[in-house]
Design a protein around this motif. Structure first.
Motif, PDB file in Angstrom:
ATOM      1  N   TYR A 169       0.823  -1.204   0.000  1.00 47.29           N
ATOM      2  CA  TYR A 169       0.000   0.000   0.000  1.00 47.29           C
ATOM      3  C   TYR A 169       0.865   1.266   0.000  1.00 47.29           C
ATOM      4  O   TYR A 169       0.538   2.260  -0.661  1.00 47.29           O
ATOM      5  CB  TYR A 169      -0.905   0.024   1.230  1.00 47.29           C
ATOM      6  CG  TYR A 169      -2.080  -0.925   1.197  1.00 47.29           C
ATOM      7  CD1 TYR A 169      -2.503  -1.532   0.014  1.00 47.29           C
ATOM      8  CD2 TYR A 169      -2.789  -1.214   2.364  1.00 47.29           C
ATOM      9  CE1 TYR A 169      -3.586  -2.391   0.002  1.00 47.29           C
ATOM     10  CE2 TYR A 169      -3.884  -2.071   2.366  1.00 47.29           C
ATOM     11  CZ  TYR A 169      -4.271  -2.668   1.175  1.00 47.29           C
ATOM     12  OH  TYR A 169      -5.350  -3.516   1.169  1.00 47.29           O
TER      13      TYR A 169
ATOM     14  N   LEU B 213       0.590   4.283  -2.410  1.00 49.83           N
ATOM     15  CA  LEU B 213       0.141   5.539  -1.814  1.00 49.83           C
ATOM     16  C   LEU B 213       1.230   6.053  -0.873  1.00 49.83           C
ATOM     17  O   LEU B 213       1.197   5.803   0.331  1.00 49.83           O
ATOM     18  CB  LEU B 213      -1.171   5.314  -1.051  1.00 49.83           C
ATOM     19  CG  LEU B 213      -1.846   6.536  -0.422  1.00 49.83           C
ATOM     20  CD1 LEU B 213      -2.182   7.582  -1.474  1.00 49.83           C
ATOM     21  CD2 LEU B 213      -3.108   6.113   0.328  1.00 49.83           C
TER      22      LEU B 213
ATOM     23  N   HIS C 263     -10.230   2.572   4.167  1.00 47.52           N
ATOM     24  CA  HIS C 263      -9.727   1.313   3.615  1.00 47.52           C
ATOM     25  C   HIS C 263     -10.795   0.247   3.743  1.00 47.52           C
ATOM     26  O   HIS C 263     -11.477   0.144   4.766  1.00 47.52           O
ATOM     27  CB  HIS C 263      -8.462   0.863   4.372  1.00 47.52           C
ATOM     28  CG  HIS C 263      -8.041  -0.534   4.022  1.00 47.52           C
ATOM     29  ND1 HIS C 263      -8.392  -1.632   4.791  1.00 47.52           N
ATOM     30  CD2 HIS C 263      -7.311  -1.014   2.983  1.00 47.52           C
ATOM     31  CE1 HIS C 263      -7.886  -2.724   4.232  1.00 47.52           C
ATOM     32  NE2 HIS C 263      -7.231  -2.382   3.148  1.00 47.52           N
TER      33      HIS C 263
ATOM     34  N   TYR D  16      -7.934  10.085   0.831  1.00 46.24           N
ATOM     35  CA  TYR D  16      -7.657   8.911   0.008  1.00 46.24           C
ATOM     36  C   TYR D  16      -8.567   7.739   0.372  1.00 46.24           C
ATOM     37  O   TYR D  16      -9.069   7.638   1.495  1.00 46.24           O
ATOM     38  CB  TYR D  16      -6.203   8.478   0.189  1.00 46.24           C
ATOM     39  CG  TYR D  16      -5.186   9.540  -0.154  1.00 46.24           C
ATOM     40  CD1 TYR D  16      -4.762   9.731  -1.458  1.00 46.24           C
ATOM     41  CD2 TYR D  16      -4.637  10.362   0.843  1.00 46.24           C
ATOM     42  CE1 TYR D  16      -3.813  10.706  -1.783  1.00 46.24           C
ATOM     43  CE2 TYR D  16      -3.693  11.333   0.545  1.00 46.24           C
ATOM     44  CZ  TYR D  16      -3.287  11.499  -0.774  1.00 46.24           C
ATOM     45  OH  TYR D  16      -2.360  12.462  -1.079  1.00 46.24           O
TER      46      TYR D  16
ATOM     47  N   LEU E 267      -8.515   3.402  -0.238  1.00 47.56           N
ATOM     48  CA  LEU E 267      -7.914   2.162  -0.720  1.00 47.56           C
ATOM     49  C   LEU E 267      -8.999   1.096  -0.729  1.00 47.56           C
ATOM     50  O   LEU E 267      -9.497   0.711   0.330  1.00 47.56           O
ATOM     51  CB  LEU E 267      -6.744   1.727   0.172  1.00 47.56           C
ATOM     52  CG  LEU E 267      -5.452   2.536   0.065  1.00 47.56           C
ATOM     53  CD1 LEU E 267      -4.461   2.104   1.153  1.00 47.56           C
ATOM     54  CD2 LEU E 267      -4.809   2.377  -1.309  1.00 47.56           C
TER      55      LEU E 267
ATOM     56  N   ARG F 110      -9.793  -2.582  -1.765  1.00 43.77           N
ATOM     57  CA  ARG F 110      -9.294  -3.908  -2.153  1.00 43.77           C
ATOM     58  C   ARG F 110     -10.522  -4.772  -2.398  1.00 43.77           C
ATOM     59  O   ARG F 110     -11.268  -5.085  -1.473  1.00 43.77           O
ATOM     60  CB  ARG F 110      -8.428  -4.480  -1.029  1.00 43.77           C
ATOM     61  CG  ARG F 110      -7.721  -5.776  -1.390  1.00 43.77           C
ATOM     62  CD  ARG F 110      -6.985  -6.334  -0.172  1.00 43.77           C
ATOM     63  NE  ARG F 110      -6.052  -7.349  -0.579  1.00 43.77           N
ATOM     64  CZ  ARG F 110      -4.755  -7.140  -0.816  1.00 43.77           C
ATOM     65  NH1 ARG F 110      -4.257  -5.930  -0.658  1.00 43.77           N
ATOM     66  NH2 ARG F 110      -3.970  -8.117  -1.200  1.00 43.77           N
TER      67      ARG F 110
ATOM     68  N   ILE G 142      -6.839  -3.547  -6.619  1.00 45.95           N
ATOM     69  CA  ILE G 142      -6.855  -2.447  -5.651  1.00 45.95           C
ATOM     70  C   ILE G 142      -7.156  -1.153  -6.403  1.00 45.95           C
ATOM     71  O   ILE G 142      -6.497  -0.838  -7.401  1.00 45.95           O
ATOM     72  CB  ILE G 142      -5.503  -2.322  -4.922  1.00 45.95           C
ATOM     73  CG1 ILE G 142      -5.201  -3.586  -4.113  1.00 45.95           C
ATOM     74  CG2 ILE G 142      -5.505  -1.097  -4.012  1.00 45.95           C
ATOM     75  CD1 ILE G 142      -3.801  -3.618  -3.531  1.00 45.95           C
TER      76      ILE G 142
ATOM     77  N   VAL H 243      -6.980   2.785  -6.001  1.00 47.12           N
ATOM     78  CA  VAL H 243      -6.388   3.874  -5.222  1.00 47.12           C
ATOM     79  C   VAL H 243      -7.073   5.153  -5.680  1.00 47.12           C
ATOM     80  O   VAL H 243      -6.934   5.559  -6.841  1.00 47.12           O
ATOM     81  CB  VAL H 243      -4.868   3.967  -5.445  1.00 47.12           C
ATOM     82  CG1 VAL H 243      -4.283   5.069  -4.572  1.00 47.12           C
ATOM     83  CG2 VAL H 243      -4.193   2.633  -5.148  1.00 47.12           C
TER      84      VAL H 243
END
Length: 603
Positions: free
Chosen positions: A441, A445, A519, A549, A551, A553, A587, A589
């Motif tokens: 990650y 990022l 996330h 941000y 993330l 998955r 993933i 981003v």
């Protein structure tokens, strides 16, 4: 029954003529041979296609025949600027629909599906990226949380004050006029366990602007600051803007969204909770979430009533009576007075179950909860006026039985055995997996692990592995466990981390723009059968800070559809491989764009 009788009733008068048996056998055999040939041919075709797909995509056989989910492009309008602080499930616009009894209107009341907003919540005019940690603990931009009422009402108590284009947090409070650090120093003198790693997790009920929780961070104690959305405008938003863990909540008629026996310490500094009213039901909830051997700290009325009663608009007799009721109630719940000095009193919950044996006697109040009361059920679960007795099978969940922090993080908690497949080796494997993932990650990022990211949410954690992998970074993680998933949140707390139960079909209990990073790991795979993906992503946009941000998955099946919706929310996304480069999982981003409202009309 009449229809069934008619169905199986013979009708010899209908002129039925039997078919010769020989002819019938010949026809059936020929037809069977014909169908068999067709089936054999089609089977060969299907098998050939399956093999071809598997060799090309390398997913599991089940996934090979599934094409990625595709949806049409979407574009979301802006909400009115009036919705800049919109909290869907604690919306003041809807308070009048609910009763005042025990402040029920302050609890979660989510809008029905037909009232859901399908627009993007705008930031206040003049919003800019928050001040970075650790400076943010002492100051924030006024335009980011432009609330004047709390400034005017609480500036004389040193909660905060406005200076130019900033709010300054001097660390004061109603019960600590000399500053929060001096207040906590005194508390630490009374509770030595605060300084040796014994106490790691805490909850602050009625947290104000979370100065107590902010001070404890430097002492290695992670605090969930809890406050409702009430006339003290945006207490929780101030806390999160400062980079301090916080969540909207109130002890009213429902349990707090935490498992039993979780927090090492609970704190109330003149939080105005009527602890002895309604049969002590609020204190019974504190007892439920506090682990055996944990501490409850109270400062303010009626503690030190002998010297303070004149400032509390009451009489000394009334305050003495309140204090005696409180101590009697605490004793009945198996608390013992641990220490007391000046305005601070500390009680400790029993470390073993010996004291609770008296609760089995008839006519005892509060009584022991019966077996029908699930201790960890805490999502829209009504409060009960009974004592949740810790399970006697657990020998190592008491505070003095846990390893001290930070060793506690790496030791498999006793309660992991309650989870299907849970064990010490399972936890070790999970931590190793997340260590590899976090390293990947940070390549995808680079801001992760720097002061650009402070407030983090793991939207569907299991054991807190993602948070564990980032434990050395200048951030904190709110670990969310689905109310429909396996109950792993007790393990998260036993490890010395914090989190909450939640159902992602609904809005989260926080203000807009409160997290730097969201996330998720397979959330849509797990919950798409219940929750509309569009509304989950709109909720993520609401609670994510501009320039923050995400993330994601997720299974390859969902990734393209998620990216399509994200584009309609003004996010910029790119698709990346996982650390192992498998095709069945990708993933995303993403980064949320900073934009400002261009309208003021309601949507």
């Amino acid at each position: 029954m009449k229809l069934k009788d008619e169905k199986y009733h013979s009708h010899p008068d209908k002129g039925f003529k039997p078919v010769p048996a020989t002819l019938l056998v010949i026809v059936l055999c020929g037809f069977s041979f014909y169908l068999g040939g067709i089936f054999s041919t089609e089977k060969n075709k299907l098998e050939g296609n399956t093999i071809q797909d598997v060799s090309r995509q390398v997913p599991s056989p089940k996934e090979a025949a599934v094409n990625p989910l595709q949806i049409k492009s979407v574009s979301f309008q802006e909400c009115s600027i009036d919705y800049q602080d919109y909290t869907p499930c604690t919306d003041p616009r809807r308070w009048r629909k609910y009763g005042n009894h025990r402040l029920t209107f302050l609890e979660r009341h989510c809008p029905p599906p037909f009232e859901r907003k399908e627009c993007l919540v705008p930031p206040p005019n003049g919003y800019k990226p928050p001040i970075r940690w650790p400076k943010s603990r002492d100051q924030c931009w006024y335009k980011n949380v432009p609330y004047d009422w709390i400034n005017k009402q609480k500036s004389n108590q040193n909660w905060l004050r406005k200076e130019g284009d900033k709010f300054i947090f001097p660390g004061g409070g109603t019960m600590f006029p000399r500053g929060v650090s001096a207040y906590v120093d005194l508390m630490q003198d009374l509770i030595p366990e605060m300084s040796d790693g014994t106490i790691r997790t805490a909850i602050d009920t009625g947290c104000g602007v979370a100065s107590w929780g902010g001070d404890l961070l430097d002492r290695g104690i992670l605090t969930v600051s809890l406050a409702p959305r009430d006339n003290h405008e945006a207490q929780v938003q101030f806390a999160l803007e400062r980079g301090i863990p916080a969540i909207l909540g109130v002890i009213s008629t429902q349990r707090l969204p935490f498992p039993s026996n979780s927090f090492d310490m609970a704190h109330c500094s003149r939080c105005l909770i009527p602890w002895t009213e309604f049969g002590g039901i609020y204190l019974l909830e504190v007892h439920r979430i506090l682990r055996p051997g944990g501490f409850w700290v109270l400062s303010g009325p009626p503690v030190n009533y002998e010297n303070r009663w004149r400032g509390w608009n009451t009489t000394i007799e009334e305050q003495k009576s309140d204090y005696e009721k409180l101590t009697d109630l605490l004793t009945s719940m198996c608390f013992k007075l641990y220490a007391k000095k000046d305005d601070i009193a500390v009680w400790q919950k029993a470390s073993d179950n010996t004291c609770y044996e008296k609760l089995a006697e008839p006519d005892v109040y509060p009584a022991k909860c019966d077996d029908s009361v699930e201790p960890d059920s805490a999502w829209y679960t009504p409060l009960r006026s009974c004592v949740v007795v810790p399970n006697s099978k657990y020998k190592k969940t008491a505070l003095d039985s846990l390893p001290k922090w930070p060793q506690r993080l790496g030791v498999a908690p006793e309660r992991i055995s309650d989870i299907h497949g849970g064990s010490s080796s399972t936890l070790k494997h999970d931590d190793s997996k997340w260590k590899v993932r976090a390293k990947h990650y940070k390549k995808l990022l680079p801001a992760l692990g720097t002061d650009k990211i402070r407030n983090v949410m793991d939207m569907n954690t299991v054991y807190g592995g993602f948070a564990t992998s980032l434990i050395e970074d200048p951030l904190w993680v709110m670990n969310v466990v689905s109310s429909y998933a396996a109950n792993t949140l007790p393990v998260v707390y036993d490890r010395g981390l914090i989190g909450t139960y939640h159902d992602w079909c609904e809005a989260f209990s926080t203000y807009p723009r409160t997290y730097d990073l969201l996330h998720l790991d397979g959330l849509f795979t797990a919950e798409s059968h219940r929750c509309d993906m569009k509304y989950v992503l709109l909720e993520m946009d609401r609670i994510l800070r501009p320039s923050g941000y995400v993330l994601i998955r997720e299974s390859s099946y969902f990734v393209d559809a998620i990216a399509t919706i994200a584009k309609g929310m003004k996010w910029g996304c790119r698709k990346e491989d996982t650390e192992y480069g498998v095709e069945k999982e990708k993933i995303l981003v993403c980064q949320k764009k900073l934009w400002y409202s261009s309208n003021s009309s309601s949507r």
